[in-house]
Scaffold this motif. Structure first.
Motif, PDB file in Angstrom:
ATOM      1  N   HIS A 176      42.848  40.220  34.064  1.00  0.00           N
ATOM      2  CA  HIS A 176      42.504  38.854  34.249  1.00  0.00           C
ATOM      3  C   HIS A 176      40.931  39.041  34.236  1.00  0.00           C
ATOM      4  CE1 HIS A 176      46.246  36.992  35.604  1.00  0.00           C
ATOM      5  NE2 HIS A 176      46.492  37.891  36.156  1.00  0.00           N
ATOM      6  N   ASP A 177      40.566  38.191  33.068  1.00  0.00           N
ATOM      7  CA  ASP A 177      38.871  38.220  33.205  1.00  0.00           C
ATOM      8  C   ASP A 177      38.473  36.709  33.362  1.00  0.00           C
ATOM      9  OD1 ASP A 177      38.330  40.642  32.419  1.00  0.00           O
ATOM     10  OD2 ASP A 177      39.027  40.655  30.411  1.00  0.00           O
ATOM     11  N   VAL A 178      39.479  35.699  33.171  1.00  0.00           N
ATOM     12  CA  VAL A 178      39.050  34.528  33.553  1.00  0.00           C
ATOM     13  C   VAL A 178      39.714  34.143  35.074  1.00  0.00           C
ATOM     14  CG1 VAL A 178      39.872  32.058  33.001  1.00  0.00           C
ATOM     15  CG2 VAL A 178      39.708  33.824  31.227  1.00  0.00           C
ATOM     16  N   LEU A 179      38.729  33.505  35.717  1.00  0.00           N
ATOM     17  CA  LEU A 179      38.656  33.215  37.346  1.00  0.00           C
ATOM     18  C   LEU A 179      39.640  31.976  37.391  1.00  0.00           C
ATOM     19  CD1 LEU A 179      35.141  33.729  38.567  1.00  0.00           C
ATOM     20  CD2 LEU A 179      36.948  35.547  38.325  1.00  0.00           C
ATOM     21  N   TYR A 203      45.001  42.780  50.683  1.00  0.00           N
ATOM     22  CA  TYR A 203      45.433  41.526  50.273  1.00  0.00           C
ATOM     23  C   TYR A 203      45.786  41.269  48.656  1.00  0.00           C
ATOM     24  CZ  TYR A 203      45.889  36.621  48.815  1.00  0.00           C
ATOM     25  OH  TYR A 203      46.510  35.536  48.373  1.00  0.00           O
ATOM     26  N   PRO A 204      44.873  41.953  47.740  1.00  0.00           N
ATOM     27  CA  PRO A 204      45.118  42.191  46.503  1.00  0.00           C
ATOM     28  C   PRO A 204      46.580  42.741  45.851  1.00  0.00           C
ATOM     29  CG  PRO A 204      42.982  42.702  46.466  1.00  0.00           C
ATOM     30  CD  PRO A 204      43.502  42.731  47.720  1.00  0.00           C
ATOM     31  N   VAL A 205      46.908  43.905  46.813  1.00  0.00           N
ATOM     32  CA  VAL A 205      48.046  44.550  46.681  1.00  0.00           C
ATOM     33  C   VAL A 205      49.243  43.427  47.068  1.00  0.00           C
ATOM     34  CG1 VAL A 205      49.408  46.507  46.978  1.00  0.00           C
ATOM     35  CG2 VAL A 205      47.144  46.861  46.935  1.00  0.00           C
ATOM     36  N   ALA A 235      38.912  37.025  41.764  1.00  0.00           N
ATOM     37  CA  ALA A 235      38.248  38.216  40.781  1.00  0.00           C
ATOM     38  C   ALA A 235      38.586  39.637  41.232  1.00  0.00           C
ATOM     39  CB  ALA A 235      36.687  38.042  41.045  1.00  0.00           C
ATOM     40  N   PHE A 236      39.501  39.674  42.479  1.00  0.00           N
ATOM     41  CA  PHE A 236      40.026  41.006  42.862  1.00  0.00           C
ATOM     42  C   PHE A 236      41.241  41.529  41.807  1.00  0.00           C
ATOM     43  CE2 PHE A 236      41.860  37.552  45.323  1.00  0.00           C
ATOM     44  CZ  PHE A 236      43.282  37.689  45.115  1.00  0.00           C
ATOM     45  N   ARG A 237      41.784  40.636  40.817  1.00  0.00           N
ATOM     46  CA  ARG A 237      42.861  41.044  40.433  1.00  0.00           C
ATOM     47  C   ARG A 237      42.620  42.257  39.255  1.00  0.00           C
ATOM     48  NH1 ARG A 237      44.754  35.135  38.225  1.00  0.00           N
ATOM     49  NH2 ARG A 237      42.306  35.192  38.009  1.00  0.00           N
ATOM     50  N   ASN A 238      43.869  42.639  38.861  1.00  0.00           N
ATOM     51  CA  ASN A 238      43.727  43.783  37.807  1.00  0.00           C
ATOM     52  C   ASN A 238      42.722  43.519  36.658  1.00  0.00           C
ATOM     53  OD1 ASN A 238      44.546  46.317  36.836  1.00  0.00           O
ATOM     54  ND2 ASN A 238      46.015  45.146  35.249  1.00  0.00           N
ATOM     55  N   PRO A 239      41.643  44.094  36.304  1.00  0.00           N
ATOM     56  CA  PRO A 239      41.531  45.690  36.615  1.00  0.00           C
ATOM     57  C   PRO A 239      40.408  45.973  37.617  1.00  0.00           C
ATOM     58  CG  PRO A 239      40.412  45.264  34.853  1.00  0.00           C
ATOM     59  CD  PRO A 239      40.813  43.985  35.115  1.00  0.00           C
ATOM     60  N   LEU A 264      50.731  41.627  37.022  1.00  0.00           N
ATOM     61  CA  LEU A 264      50.219  42.896  36.806  1.00  0.00           C
ATOM     62  C   LEU A 264      49.504  42.840  35.696  1.00  0.00           C
ATOM     63  CD1 LEU A 264      53.614  45.313  37.373  1.00  0.00           C
ATOM     64  CD2 LEU A 264      51.708  44.783  39.036  1.00  0.00           C
ATOM     65  N   GLY A 265      49.255  41.683  35.225  1.00  0.00           N
ATOM     66  CA  GLY A 265      48.232  41.651  33.903  1.00  0.00           C
ATOM     67  C   GLY A 265      46.764  41.660  34.342  1.00  0.00           C
TER      68      GLY A 265
END
Length: 443
Positions: free
Chosen positions: A333-336, A319-321, A110-114, A330-331
């Motif tokens: 993400h709303d789905v876990l 870690y996310p970076v 859940a830490f991915r963009n955005p 780089l997309g």
């Protein structure tokens, strides 16, 4: 103008793990309310006074005004002890909820963009929550908090070049000085204000980006009134549990410890559970003190108290970076993710949890040795090896389990789940019945 819908699209909120963040926010509200009450009666002064309050055991004993005001708050202010204990329990539950929220965010991606900034906010809340807990437990200036003050002195003095000067400024002279309690009180208020700002920023980010959702869960259309009722119920439950704990579960009975006296410490004194990893690192670290350019370097304190936590929380925040650089993802993400579907990340998370847990367990090495009749020296050596080998073992086992689960799901999708039921065909052949939508293969 188009009429505004009475319903709000809430993505993924029907999963129980989403409550961790809300519980942390509600516990912080309780902390602010009870903290304002306590601040009204507390005197952060180290000036000496003679206690003459309701607690007869300590009547006539010289102590700091900070300790005397905390005793008055506990025994002379109506409801003071209850509020003190609710405040303490709220702090413990707040940090626990933040940790669980971070684990959920990490293992599900859940830490991915955005939502990188949201991840950094929760990491900051964990660090600030620990700082607020340490500064808060020191404020009563009792014998137990004196152990934390001594630990602060040792950690500050271990900093190369500036440690001694920083310690003299912080304490206002030689240990324990006359400035440490007032300055930690100011630091406690400042840290609390920063935490409030981070929670407010997190709320705005959730409003902007929305919530994530788990796979195979469609967005829910929840009425605003229903959503408010659900949040009110969770807030009431959180407050009720904290009030119950404050009423029946005694915590931090400072009157049993007595006022702090330099050179002495209460038996069995340990920090809050969330700081156990720091105490454990100090206990198992070898007594290394090399001399560099004629100056001793206290690695026995510097490494476990500053270097290791600094590296750990820096890697946690970054870690996310790091993952984005490695995967090139780089997309938005709303789905876990399911933890089993990201074997390497899940294994890294299990490794970090194992490292923290072993340091946390090492903080009780003396209790473990006493209750189980083990050698304290042998137990210390075991933890020195375990904090290095344990995370590696956890990484290997967890990754293999995730890959095994992935392979099993692939096999089930391709061949179906075996039922063990064999049917004879009219031509004399046999076929196995499965729950696969594909036609069974004759054998």
């Amino acid at each position: 103008m188009p009429r505004r819908s009475r319903y709000t699209r809430v993505t993924g909120q029907n999963h129980w793990s989403f409550m961790f963040g809300e519980i942390a926010a509600y516990a912080f509200v309780v902390l602010v309310v009870t903290g304002c009450f306590l601040m009204w009666f507390y005197d952060p002064s180290m000036k000496r006074t003679v206690y003459g309050g309701a607690y007869s055991t300590l009547r006539g004993v010289r102590m700091s005004q900070a300790y005397a005001s905390t005793l008055d708050l506990s025994f002379d202010v109506r409801g003071g002890l209850l509020v003190r204990q609710i405040h303490h329990w709220a702090a413990l539950i707040f940090i626990a909820a933040v940790m669980l929220q971070l684990l959920r965010l990490f293992f599900t991606g859940a830490f991915r963009n955005p939502r990188l900034l949201n991840w950094l906010i929760w990491v900051g809340l964990l660090v600030l929550g620990m700082a607020a807990g340490v500064t808060g437990t020191v404020l009563p200036d009792d014998q137990l908090s004196g152990g934390s003050i001594g630990l602060i002195q040792g950690v500050v003095q271990s900093i190369p070049l500036i440690g001694t000067y920083l310690m003299l400024w912080l304490f206002g002279g030689d240990f324990p000085g006359e400035k440490i309690i007032p300055r930690l009180f100011e630091a406690h208020l400042l840290v609390s204000a920063l935490m409030l700002a981070l929670l407010a920023l997190r709320y705005r980010l959730v409003r902007r980006h929305g919530h994530t959702r788990f796979p195979n869960r469609l967005p829910d259309l929840i009425g605003r009134r229903s959503r408010l009722v659900a949040r009110g119920a969770l807030f009431s439950a959180t407050c009720g549990i904290l009030a119950l704990l404050g009423s029946v579960a005694q915590v931090n009975p400072i009157w049993l410890y007595g006022p702090f006296e330099p050179g002495s410490i209460t038996a069995g004194a340990v920090p809050g559970w969330y700081m156990g990893f720091l105490d454990g690192g100090l206990r198992i670290m070898p007594n290394w003190e090399p001399t560099v350019f004629g100056h001793p370097l206290t690695l026995a304190v510097l490494v476990p108290a500053l270097i290791v936590p600094g590296i750990f929380f820096t890697l946690l925040a970054a870690y996310p970076v790091i993952e984005r650089r490695i995967t090139g993802d780089l997309g938005a993400h709303d789905v876990l993710d399911r933890p089993r579907d990201t074997a390497t990340r899940t294994a890294l998370g299990a490794s970090g949890v194992t490292f923290y847990g072993l340091l946390w367990a090492a903080a009780s090495n003396d209790q473990i040795a006493t209750h189980f009749g083990l050698s304290l020296t042998a137990l210390t050596v075991f933890f020195r090896v375990a904090v290095i080998a344990g995370p590696l073992l956890a990484f290997t086992v967890t990754r293999r389990l995730c890959l095994g689960l992935q392979q099993r799901e692939h096999d089930e999708a391709e061949h179906g789940v075996e039922t063990g039921v064999i049917r004879q065909l009219a031509n004399g052949g046999f076929e196995e019945l499965t729950n696969s939508p594909q036609r069974p293969t004759a054998r």
